[in-house]
Motif scaffolding. Sequence first.
Motif, PDB file in Angstrom:
ATOM      1  N   GLU A 174      43.909  44.921  33.881  1.00 19.53           N
ATOM      2  CA  GLU A 174      43.187  46.119  34.331  1.00 19.53           C
ATOM      3  C   GLU A 174      41.724  45.790  34.585  1.00 19.53           C
ATOM      4  O   GLU A 174      41.141  46.228  35.592  1.00 19.53           O
ATOM      5  CB  GLU A 174      43.325  47.204  33.266  1.00 19.53           C
ATOM      6  CG  GLU A 174      42.693  48.529  33.626  1.00 19.53           C
ATOM      7  CD  GLU A 174      42.903  49.563  32.536  1.00 19.53           C
ATOM      8  OE1 GLU A 174      42.030  50.443  32.387  1.00 19.53           O
ATOM      9  OE2 GLU A 174      43.920  49.483  31.824  1.00 19.53           O
ATOM     10  N   GLY A 200      41.111  43.991  37.839  1.00 22.90           N
ATOM     11  CA  GLY A 200      41.299  44.750  39.072  1.00 22.90           C
ATOM     12  C   GLY A 200      42.724  44.882  39.551  1.00 22.90           C
ATOM     13  O   GLY A 200      42.960  45.042  40.757  1.00 22.90           O
ATOM     14  N   SER A 206      46.908  55.707  38.658  1.00 20.20           N
ATOM     15  CA  SER A 206      45.852  54.729  38.362  1.00 20.20           C
ATOM     16  C   SER A 206      46.426  53.628  37.481  1.00 20.20           C
ATOM     17  O   SER A 206      47.429  53.818  36.779  1.00 20.20           O
ATOM     18  CB  SER A 206      44.685  55.411  37.654  1.00 20.20           C
ATOM     19  OG  SER A 206      45.080  55.870  36.373  1.00 20.20           O
ATOM     20  N   THR A 207      45.780  52.465  37.494  1.00 14.86           N
ATOM     21  CA  THR A 207      46.238  51.343  36.667  1.00 14.86           C
ATOM     22  C   THR A 207      46.169  51.686  35.189  1.00 14.86           C
ATOM     23  O   THR A 207      47.048  51.289  34.409  1.00 14.86           O
ATOM     24  CB  THR A 207      45.385  50.092  36.949  1.00 14.86           C
ATOM     25  OG1 THR A 207      45.397  49.814  38.351  1.00 14.86           O
ATOM     26  CG2 THR A 207      45.936  48.885  36.207  1.00 14.86           C
ATOM     27  N   THR A 208      45.144  52.440  34.788  1.00 13.84           N
ATOM     28  CA  THR A 208      45.011  52.836  33.383  1.00 13.84           C
ATOM     29  C   THR A 208      46.202  53.677  32.942  1.00 13.84           C
ATOM     30  O   THR A 208      46.784  53.447  31.877  1.00 13.84           O
ATOM     31  CB  THR A 208      43.711  53.628  33.174  1.00 13.84           C
ATOM     32  OG1 THR A 208      42.601  52.817  33.542  1.00 13.84           O
ATOM     33  CG2 THR A 208      43.567  54.052  31.721  1.00 13.84           C
ATOM     34  N   LEU A 240      53.997  49.979  38.816  1.00 11.11           N
ATOM     35  CA  LEU A 240      53.108  49.711  39.957  1.00 11.11           C
ATOM     36  C   LEU A 240      53.856  49.893  41.275  1.00 11.11           C
ATOM     37  O   LEU A 240      53.280  50.374  42.271  1.00 11.11           O
ATOM     38  CB  LEU A 240      52.561  48.288  39.867  1.00 11.11           C
ATOM     39  CG  LEU A 240      51.500  48.014  38.793  1.00 11.11           C
ATOM     40  CD1 LEU A 240      51.235  46.524  38.677  1.00 11.11           C
ATOM     41  CD2 LEU A 240      50.200  48.756  39.110  1.00 11.11           C
ATOM     42  N   LYS A 292      45.951  46.536  40.714  1.00 12.67           N
ATOM     43  CA  LYS A 292      46.195  47.834  41.329  1.00 12.67           C
ATOM     44  C   LYS A 292      47.621  47.888  41.870  1.00 12.67           C
ATOM     45  O   LYS A 292      48.240  46.851  42.111  1.00 12.67           O
ATOM     46  CB  LYS A 292      45.196  48.073  42.473  1.00 12.67           C
ATOM     47  CG  LYS A 292      43.737  48.130  42.039  1.00 12.67           C
ATOM     48  CD  LYS A 292      42.825  48.337  43.227  1.00 12.67           C
ATOM     49  CE  LYS A 292      41.355  48.385  42.783  1.00 12.67           C
ATOM     50  NZ  LYS A 292      40.439  48.554  43.933  1.00 12.67           N
ATOM     51  N   PRO A 293      48.132  49.108  42.108  1.00 10.20           N
ATOM     52  CA  PRO A 293      49.472  49.230  42.690  1.00 10.20           C
ATOM     53  C   PRO A 293      49.599  48.540  44.047  1.00 10.20           C
ATOM     54  O   PRO A 293      50.689  48.102  44.421  1.00 10.20           O
ATOM     55  CB  PRO A 293      49.656  50.740  42.818  1.00 10.20           C
ATOM     56  CG  PRO A 293      48.789  51.326  41.747  1.00 10.20           C
ATOM     57  CD  PRO A 293      47.598  50.415  41.678  1.00 10.20           C
ATOM     58  N   GLU A 294      48.476  48.417  44.764  1.00 11.43           N
ATOM     59  CA  GLU A 294      48.513  47.776  46.079  1.00 11.43           C
ATOM     60  C   GLU A 294      48.968  46.318  45.999  1.00 11.43           C
ATOM     61  O   GLU A 294      49.517  45.775  46.967  1.00 11.43           O
ATOM     62  CB  GLU A 294      47.131  47.834  46.749  1.00 11.43           C
ATOM     63  CG  GLU A 294      46.733  49.214  47.250  1.00 11.43           C
ATOM     64  CD  GLU A 294      46.193  50.094  46.127  1.00 11.43           C
ATOM     65  OE1 GLU A 294      46.090  49.606  44.979  1.00 11.43           O
ATOM     66  OE2 GLU A 294      45.892  51.277  46.399  1.00 11.43           O
ATOM     67  N   HIS A 295      48.749  45.694  44.865  1.00 11.40           N
ATOM     68  CA  HIS A 295      49.124  44.289  44.723  1.00 11.40           C
ATOM     69  C   HIS A 295      50.636  44.094  44.648  1.00 11.40           C
ATOM     70  O   HIS A 295      51.130  42.975  44.809  1.00 11.40           O
ATOM     71  CB  HIS A 295      48.471  43.693  43.463  1.00 11.40           C
ATOM     72  CG  HIS A 295      46.982  43.657  43.543  1.00 11.40           C
ATOM     73  ND1 HIS A 295      46.157  44.156  42.559  1.00 11.40           N
ATOM     74  CD2 HIS A 295      46.146  43.186  44.511  1.00 11.40           C
ATOM     75  CE1 HIS A 295      44.890  43.989  42.895  1.00 11.40           C
ATOM     76  NE2 HIS A 295      44.855  43.399  44.068  1.00 11.40           N
TER      77      HIS A 295
END
Length: 302
Positions: A284, A287, A219-221, A212, A289-292
């Motif tokens: 996943e 929600g 994408s998270t997936t 991340l 995400k890499p932003e976290h």
Amino acid sequence: MKIKEFIQQNATKLRYMTSIVSVIAMVLSISIIIMNGFNWGLDFTGGVVTEIQLEKNITPKQLHPLLDKAYKQDVTVISASEPGRWVLRYSDIKSGEHRADLQKVLAPLNTPIEILNTSIVGPQIGEELANQGGLALLISVMCILAYLSFRFEWRLASGALFALMHDVVFVLAFFSFTQMEFNLTVLAAILAILGYSLNDSIIIADRIRELLVGKPNWSTTKINNQAVAATFSRTMVTSGTTLITIVALWIMGGSALEGFAIAMFIGVLTGTWSSISVGTSLPEYMGLKPEHYKVTPISDEP
């Protein structure tokens, strides 16, 4: 096709399918526990513990039919420290009923019988042990919660926590369904399962966190699939060697360690399953995400 490439290509479908199976199985497991309850061992209910000395050639298969018939219950026969020495454990006879004479019960064996000692574990002691065991489990869970909250973002931590619950519920449901004796050794196995499953989940969660941060455009997936593929071989080797040890303990440990070995066997299997499926799919779904995990630069301005 290499295993790693196969996992990367099919991990999404496998993770989602196994997660659905896990959720359904958890609902069924909780229903079994509610309906059946547990067959509490003498550690919790109290009972009689008798240590006897017999000839070395006497086996538990010869003792069980005589003891079970005389005391009208399943009598636990445990090998003691010396050959021919056995520890018998059974629930105390209800008031008004006569306790069978052990000498007469084992007379058909045609062997000298020496009763070394007999002790009675009262229900008060059993209740105290149950309270202490429950407290130990609660403290363990609280420490794990604190650690996960400190180590990971809450969505990723929730996946690891749900995986832990998943493993413990499966073990409890097995003992509830089979009505095997639930004693302190089984409780010890559950505490060990918590630590083992947590270790498995943290390894994958750490890899997800690294991706991340390092691959913010993925994408998270894709990140979850990559994390599973990167840690799969290590997880399989660790789980496989642990299962070999548990099976050896199961075979060689006798009835005294049977409950512990069975609980650990189920816990290791479900722990491997849940850390790969539930531990990655739930964050996943929530929600993640890499932003976290985006690194925020610190300003040099005062």
